[in-house]
Design a protein around this motif. Structure first.
Motif, PDB file in Angstrom:
ATOM      1  N   GLY A 192       0.781  -1.229   0.000  1.00  0.00           N
ATOM      2  CA  GLY A 192       0.000   0.000   0.000  1.00  0.00           C
ATOM      3  C   GLY A 192       0.808   1.272   0.000  1.00  0.00           C
ATOM      4  N   GLU A 193       2.079   1.180  -0.381  1.00  0.00           N
ATOM      5  CA  GLU A 193       2.931   2.370  -0.374  1.00  0.00           C
ATOM      6  C   GLU A 193       3.117   2.980  -1.759  1.00  0.00           C
ATOM      7  OE1 GLU A 193       6.635   1.630   1.480  1.00  0.00           O
ATOM      8  OE2 GLU A 193       5.789   1.254   3.462  1.00  0.00           O
ATOM      9  N   GLU A 194       3.023   2.156  -2.779  1.00  0.00           N
ATOM     10  CA  GLU A 194       3.323   2.629  -4.128  1.00  0.00           C
ATOM     11  C   GLU A 194       2.522   1.814  -5.137  1.00  0.00           C
ATOM     12  OE1 GLU A 194       7.564   3.257  -5.440  1.00  0.00           O
ATOM     13  OE2 GLU A 194       7.056   1.564  -6.753  1.00  0.00           O
ATOM     14  N   GLN A 509      -0.479  11.067 -30.830  1.00  0.00           N
ATOM     15  CA  GLN A 509      -0.967   9.712 -30.545  1.00  0.00           C
ATOM     16  C   GLN A 509      -0.173   9.176 -29.360  1.00  0.00           C
ATOM     17  OE1 GLN A 509      -3.633   8.240 -32.766  1.00  0.00           O
ATOM     18  NE2 GLN A 509      -3.646  10.481 -32.795  1.00  0.00           N
ATOM     19  N   LYS A 510      -0.657   9.476 -28.168  1.00  0.00           N
ATOM     20  CA  LYS A 510       0.111   9.215 -26.956  1.00  0.00           C
ATOM     21  C   LYS A 510       0.148   7.719 -26.620  1.00  0.00           C
ATOM     22  CE  LYS A 510      -2.468  11.955 -24.485  1.00  0.00           C
ATOM     23  NZ  LYS A 510      -3.354  12.380 -25.604  1.00  0.00           N
ATOM     24  N   THR A 511       1.321   7.273 -26.239  1.00  0.00           N
ATOM     25  CA  THR A 511       1.469   5.921 -25.709  1.00  0.00           C
ATOM     26  C   THR A 511       1.302   5.986 -24.189  1.00  0.00           C
ATOM     27  OG1 THR A 511       3.858   6.286 -25.630  1.00  0.00           O
ATOM     28  CG2 THR A 511       2.980   5.165 -27.573  1.00  0.00           C
ATOM     29  N   PRO A 512       1.115   4.846 -23.520  1.00  0.00           N
ATOM     30  CA  PRO A 512       0.957   4.881 -22.057  1.00  0.00           C
ATOM     31  C   PRO A 512       2.139   5.566 -21.377  1.00  0.00           C
ATOM     32  CG  PRO A 512       0.319   2.735 -22.901  1.00  0.00           C
ATOM     33  CD  PRO A 512       0.915   3.484 -24.063  1.00  0.00           C
ATOM     34  N   LEU A 513       1.837   6.349 -20.356  1.00  0.00           N
ATOM     35  CA  LEU A 513       2.862   7.015 -19.549  1.00  0.00           C
ATOM     36  C   LEU A 513       2.807   6.392 -18.154  1.00  0.00           C
ATOM     37  CD1 LEU A 513       5.001   9.239 -19.175  1.00  0.00           C
ATOM     38  CD2 LEU A 513       3.141  10.802 -18.553  1.00  0.00           C
ATOM     39  N   MET A 514       3.660   5.400 -17.933  1.00  0.00           N
ATOM     40  CA  MET A 514       3.632   4.656 -16.668  1.00  0.00           C
ATOM     41  C   MET A 514       4.439   5.397 -15.607  1.00  0.00           C
ATOM     42  SD  MET A 514       1.614   2.409 -17.687  1.00  0.00           S
ATOM     43  CE  MET A 514       1.490   1.641 -16.073  1.00  0.00           C
ATOM     44  N   VAL A 515       3.771   5.704 -14.503  1.00  0.00           N
ATOM     45  CA  VAL A 515       4.370   6.489 -13.427  1.00  0.00           C
ATOM     46  C   VAL A 515       4.157   5.771 -12.090  1.00  0.00           C
ATOM     47  CG1 VAL A 515       4.297   8.690 -12.185  1.00  0.00           C
ATOM     48  CG2 VAL A 515       4.004   8.652 -14.669  1.00  0.00           C
ATOM     49  N   LYS A 516       5.229   5.675 -11.303  1.00  0.00           N
ATOM     50  CA  LYS A 516       5.116   5.136  -9.946  1.00  0.00           C
ATOM     51  C   LYS A 516       4.640   6.262  -9.024  1.00  0.00           C
ATOM     52  CE  LYS A 516       8.963   1.970 -10.801  1.00  0.00           C
ATOM     53  NZ  LYS A 516      10.366   1.636 -10.444  1.00  0.00           N
ATOM     54  N   VAL A 517       3.589   5.995  -8.289  1.00  0.00           N
ATOM     55  CA  VAL A 517       2.956   7.025  -7.460  1.00  0.00           C
ATOM     56  C   VAL A 517       2.961   6.601  -5.998  1.00  0.00           C
ATOM     57  CG1 VAL A 517       0.878   8.421  -7.109  1.00  0.00           C
ATOM     58  CG2 VAL A 517       1.470   7.633  -9.422  1.00  0.00           C
ATOM     59  N   LYS A 518       3.428   7.507  -5.125  1.00  0.00           N
ATOM     60  CA  LYS A 518       3.401   7.300  -3.682  1.00  0.00           C
ATOM     61  C   LYS A 518       2.650   8.450  -3.027  1.00  0.00           C
ATOM     62  CE  LYS A 518       8.035   5.213  -3.484  1.00  0.00           C
ATOM     63  NZ  LYS A 518       9.394   5.349  -2.882  1.00  0.00           N
ATOM     64  N   VAL A 519       1.961   8.161  -1.935  1.00  0.00           N
ATOM     65  CA  VAL A 519       1.341   9.236  -1.165  1.00  0.00           C
ATOM     66  C   VAL A 519       2.456  10.059  -0.535  1.00  0.00           C
ATOM     67  CG1 VAL A 519      -0.135   9.806   0.809  1.00  0.00           C
ATOM     68  CG2 VAL A 519      -0.747   7.914  -0.713  1.00  0.00           C
ATOM     69  N   ALA A 520       2.387  11.379  -0.702  1.00  0.00           N
ATOM     70  CA  ALA A 520       3.446  12.259  -0.192  1.00  0.00           C
ATOM     71  C   ALA A 520       3.525  12.185   1.328  1.00  0.00           C
ATOM     72  CB  ALA A 520       3.166  13.693  -0.627  1.00  0.00           C
ATOM     73  N   ARG A 521       4.762  12.087   1.841  1.00  0.00           N
ATOM     74  CA  ARG A 521       4.971  12.066   3.297  1.00  0.00           C
ATOM     75  C   ARG A 521       5.301  13.478   3.766  1.00  0.00           C
ATOM     76  NH1 ARG A 521       5.200   6.937   5.118  1.00  0.00           N
ATOM     77  NH2 ARG A 521       5.699   5.287   3.633  1.00  0.00           N
ATOM     78  N   ARG A 522       4.719  13.908   4.855  1.00  0.00           N
ATOM     79  CA  ARG A 522       4.933  15.273   5.338  1.00  0.00           C
ATOM     80  C   ARG A 522       5.518  15.252   6.747  1.00  0.00           C
ATOM     81  NH1 ARG A 522       2.534  17.886   1.393  1.00  0.00           N
ATOM     82  NH2 ARG A 522       0.878  16.809   0.286  1.00  0.00           N
TER      83      ARG A 522
END
Length: 522
Positions: A192-194, A509-522
């Protein structure tokens, strides 16, 4: 030899002679057509009024290289290469000139002046995507008076006042995007982190849901359903098919006439489904009446009347709903995708922008369209992305009138197609220092880029037919990016190498843009 045998020989000889005659006539016709093509090509190269302009001789001889570039989606890079080789003004096909001088924006697309009134080139509408209904929209009506009337009708719906009224609607869907990302992270196999997301897909979902609500009074529910609406899938096919078809129809009408019966079934059904979607939803929206669906596009348009009569016919309403769903969605998600990639590819720029956003807003609830508009580095990042990855990268063709036009001090004869290639002019080393580098600081007064001619970048065009929805696009882009970067840390996945190398059919004609997403830590 009997009579029947002689008769058969005579008939056989007659058939041979007839076949030879047909072959000779066919060969003669082919020769005549070929010779006509050659003679016309020689005239175009050496004697045509445009022969004084530089460019490849084969492109002056025939339109084939230009059509081929349109067909394979490489027109933006093809034109850029020609300008690198031949200079600021290039003859890119027998009757077409491309200009890489910022002055051309004013000479081709602006209002004109008293001295050149009547010589400003109007849109070359044969090369623009038509609405399936055949009813002209604000985008492609040939009549300037009618265009001005339509623009006045729709202007209140895109004004700052209207956008302020509509802000809760924008915020609703951007917050929904944030929830989708958080839910995806929570369900991931990475504790559940990324989680990895195709941001092209999610940006498309967001912009189409927003514009669906603004245009039809209801969402397309793509964010909640996590899937493309079937109509949206067909939008992309429709644009690509229409671009190729228009190129042939404008210059080779006989070819289109011959192949139309073969394409009519598939393309006709696609057009019908495309138009019917908008027609059905506009009907549903209009039955709600004014103000029953909140403050949307039609709420701000339907109240305008002329002597008790609506200012728009029903066909015009359907056509414009169709047009807004195209022009107000894919272009915005394209810029969001491109900007996200460019920032992630340049971590120092991403870090600077994240610092600005998180240093300005202590809570997500503080983020608003007006507050995001005050972030200077965000503004610079958007301007730089629009320069490097303009949503509509090719030139918008106009056609010189019967008296010709003067463009960049050069007289251009009548019936010449002229344009400024958006992608090529924005990556010109003559106009921008380090043009292929993403450097937002060139828009913040950095002395290193003092010589940049920033007026060359006009992603929304200029003049009486510039983009009516540009303020909406800016507000939507700022709101989406600010909320995403306030809530999440992003990292580019390795498979995105070379992501910017895409085909263009009006839009990227965009191809998939795969991005690793994490909830920002404050």
């Amino acid at each position: 030899m009997d009579i029947s045998s002689k008769a058969h020989k005579v008939l056989g000889l007659g058939q041979v002679l007839k076949s030879r005659s047909i072959l000779q006539i066919t060969a003669l016709l082919v020769t005549v057509v070929f010779m006509r093509w050659v003679v016309r090509g020689i005239y175009r190269v050496y004697f045509h009024p445009l022969s004084r302009f530089p460019g490849p001789k084969f492109s002056a001889f025939t339109r084939i290289p230009h059509i081929f570039a349109i067909f394979n989606g490489s027109l933006h890079t093809y034109v850029a290469r020609l300008h690198d080789q031949y200079g600021d003004i290039v003859r890119i096909s027998p009757d077409e000139l491309s200009f890489l001088n910022p002055q051309a924006w004013r000479d081709i697309y602006s209002h004109g002046s008293k001295t050149n009134e009547g010589t400003v080139p109007p849109k070359y509408l044969l090369r623009y995507v038509k609405d399936p209904s055949g009813t002209p929209s604000i985008l492609n009506t040939p009549d300037n008076t009618e265009h001005s009337r339509l623009r006045k009708i729709f202007f209140p719906a895109f004004s700052e006042r209207a956008l302020t009224q509509q802000e809760p609607l924008f915020t609703k869907y951007v917050d929904q995007l944030v929830k989708v990302l958080k839910a995806g992270i929570a369900k991931s196999n990475n504790e559940g982190e990324e989680a990895s997301f195709d941001m092209v897909r999610l940006y498309n979902f967001t912009t189409f849901d927003i514009m669906g609500d603004l245009t039809f009074g209801e969402s397309l529910h793509m964010l909640t359903g996590a899937e493309y609406d079937p109509w949206v899938r067909e939008v992309f096919d429709f644009i690509k098919t229409a671009v190729i078809s228009n190129a042939f129809e404008a210059h080779y009408p006989l070819v289109i006439t011959l192949v139309k019966p073969l394409l009519a079934k598939a393309f006709g059904d696609l057009q019908d489904r495309h138009y019917s979607f908008s027609e059905t939803r506009v009907t549903k929206r209009l039955t709600m009446g004014r103000e029953s669906a909140g403050v949307d596009l039609w709420d701000l348009v339907m109240g305008q009347e002329d002597k008790g009569k609506p200012l728009l016919s029903r066909d015009q309403m359907n056509t414009h709903a169709n047009m807004f769903m195209l022009a107000g969605t894919e272009t915005t998600s394209t810029l969001l995708s491109g900007l996200t990639y460019l920032l992630l590819d340049k971590p120092e720029c991403m870090a600077k922008l994240v610092k600005e956003i998180r240093g300005t807003f202590k809570e997500d609830g503080e983020i608003s369209m007006q507050a995001a508009a005050k972030l200077p580095y965000l503004k610079a990042c958007i301007s730089e992305a629009l320069r490097m990855y303009p949503p509509v990268p090719n030139g918008m063709p106009h056609l010189t009138p019967r008296d010709g036009s003067t463009v960049c001090g050069e007289f251009v004869p009548a019936k010449t197609i002229v344009s400024v290639p958006q992608f090529a002019i924005c990556i010109s080393p003559k106009l921008f220092k380090d043009p292929l580098s993403f450097v937002p600081e060139r828009w913040t007064g950095d002395a290193r880029f003092a010589a940049d001619d920033r007026s060359a970048s006009q992603p929304f065009s200029i003049g009486p037919r510039d983009c009516l929805g540009k303020n909406m696009a800016y507000h939507e882009i700022r709101l989406v990016l600010t909320k995403v970067l306030w809530n999440f840390d992003l990292e580019l996945s390795e498979e995105n190498k070379g992501w910017l190398e895409q085909q263009v059919f009006v839009l990227w004609q965009k191809t998939p843009l795969m991005v690793k997403v994490k909830v920002a830590r404050r």
